[in-house]
Design an enzyme around this catalytic site. Sequence first.
Site, PDB file in Angstrom:
ATOM      1  CB  THR A 165      -0.803  -0.011   1.321  1.00  7.05           C
ATOM      2  OG1 THR A 165      -1.618  -1.161   1.350  1.00  7.05           O
ATOM      3  CG2 THR A 165      -1.664   1.219   1.496  1.00  7.05           C
ATOM      4  NE  ARG A 193      -8.448  -7.952   1.308  1.00  3.36           N
ATOM      5  CZ  ARG A 193      -7.383  -7.173   1.459  1.00  3.36           C
ATOM      6  NH1 ARG A 193      -7.083  -6.273   0.553  1.00  3.36           N
ATOM      7  NH2 ARG A 193      -6.607  -7.296   2.520  1.00  3.36           N
ATOM      8  CB  THR A 216       1.754  -1.176   4.701  1.00  2.00           C
ATOM      9  OG1 THR A 216       2.914  -1.453   5.483  1.00  2.00           O
ATOM     10  CG2 THR A 216       1.720   0.299   4.344  1.00  2.00           C
ATOM     11  CB  THR A 218      -1.730  -8.893   7.197  1.00  2.00           C
ATOM     12  OG1 THR A 218      -0.487  -9.427   6.743  1.00  2.00           O
ATOM     13  CG2 THR A 218      -2.808  -9.947   7.053  1.00  2.00           C
TER      14      THR A 218
HETATM   15  N1  ASP Z   1      -3.010  -3.447   3.835  1.00  2.00           N
HETATM   16  C1  ASP Z   1      -3.347  -3.657   2.448  1.00  2.00           C
HETATM   17  C2  ASP Z   1      -4.568  -4.501   2.349  1.00  2.00           C
HETATM   18  O1  ASP Z   1      -4.809  -5.334   3.207  1.00  2.00           O
HETATM   19  C3  ASP Z   1      -2.289  -4.305   1.639  1.00  2.00           C
HETATM   20  C4  ASP Z   1      -0.880  -4.003   2.031  1.00  2.00           C
HETATM   21  O2  ASP Z   1      -0.597  -2.964   2.545  1.00  2.00           O
HETATM   22  O3  ASP Z   1      -0.011  -4.860   1.839  1.00  2.00           O
HETATM   23  O4  ASP Z   1      -5.259  -4.364   1.353  1.00  2.00           O
END
Ligand code: ASP
Length: 305
Positions: A165, A193, A216, A218
């Site tokens: 992100t 999602r 950022t 999960t």
């Molecule tokens: N946090 C973001 C999501 O779950 C993706 C990421 O930052 O890796 O969509």
Amino acid sequence: MLFIANGEGWPGVPTTVEMLKSGADSLTALVAGISRVEVDARVRSVGYGGWPNMLGEMECDAAVMDGTTREVGSVGAVPNTIPVARLAHEVMKRLPHVMLTGAGARRFATETGFSVDDVLFPDSKRVWRERLLKEMTPEQAECFPDIPLAPLLKTITDPERVRDTTVYLSADPARGIHAATSTSGWAWKYPGRLGDSPIPGAGFYADSRYGAAACTHTGEMTMRCATARTVVLAIKLGYSLGDAIKLAVDELGELTEGFLGGVVIHAVDAKGNHEVVNFRCQSEIRYWLWDGAMPEPELRPAKTI
Ligand code: ASP
């Protein structure tokens, strides 16, 4: 003035810093920088360079938050739109709502004068297709997409490789504290999602009196723990920035069931402190810092907890 952005945010960092230096409105400066990240195909997790969902369709998420008014604009699973952080900013400025998703978000984009963009980068399409074909049986491949998609999700989950992100935070005693996020989410995600990046309290939160946080990796973890809000609320309750982040990390660590993965927390407080903490991500995490006195923004390593 303090500005931090995650490592992925590099294409827009100079733009945001220049705008902040020249006294621009903070949220406008954050969104202008993120807009550069969103169009840069070298950033393989945000906007045009990002990854599609299981059906090979791009669905992007973004948000902005003004910590002084606590106003939020957020968009989720938006099709055919590259500048989604700017779209989120328009939601905040023009609507009585906080969040728009999917077709409604795209409709609002058209009403507001955003072009209909071809968002799927050819290399992302190639990787999406090759990986999917590897995971499907010949029967599934023949009937695709009219097959149950859920059983495929487990096999193509590779959160360290195909997620990220961009998050930008700014804090200034006069201008307040602001947050902005943008992502294409998790590659091969189930259509529809939403990650944490458009969810206030999970992927981001800002309160000019105390601080801001943005996450950022999960989103499935931070949405369950309201991680960004936890950090800011803990500061409000008297925790130092470091202890506030530790509290949020402890809560993430208490999760033992369901989908588990790493999280990076970026945070600033109203006293001019900042911290970026890596909780269980395998890759090396770095972030951009500009403190108002630095001639140039610097890339720094995150602290591993
Ligand atoms: N946090 C973001 C999501 O779950 C993706 C990421 O930052 O890796 O969509």
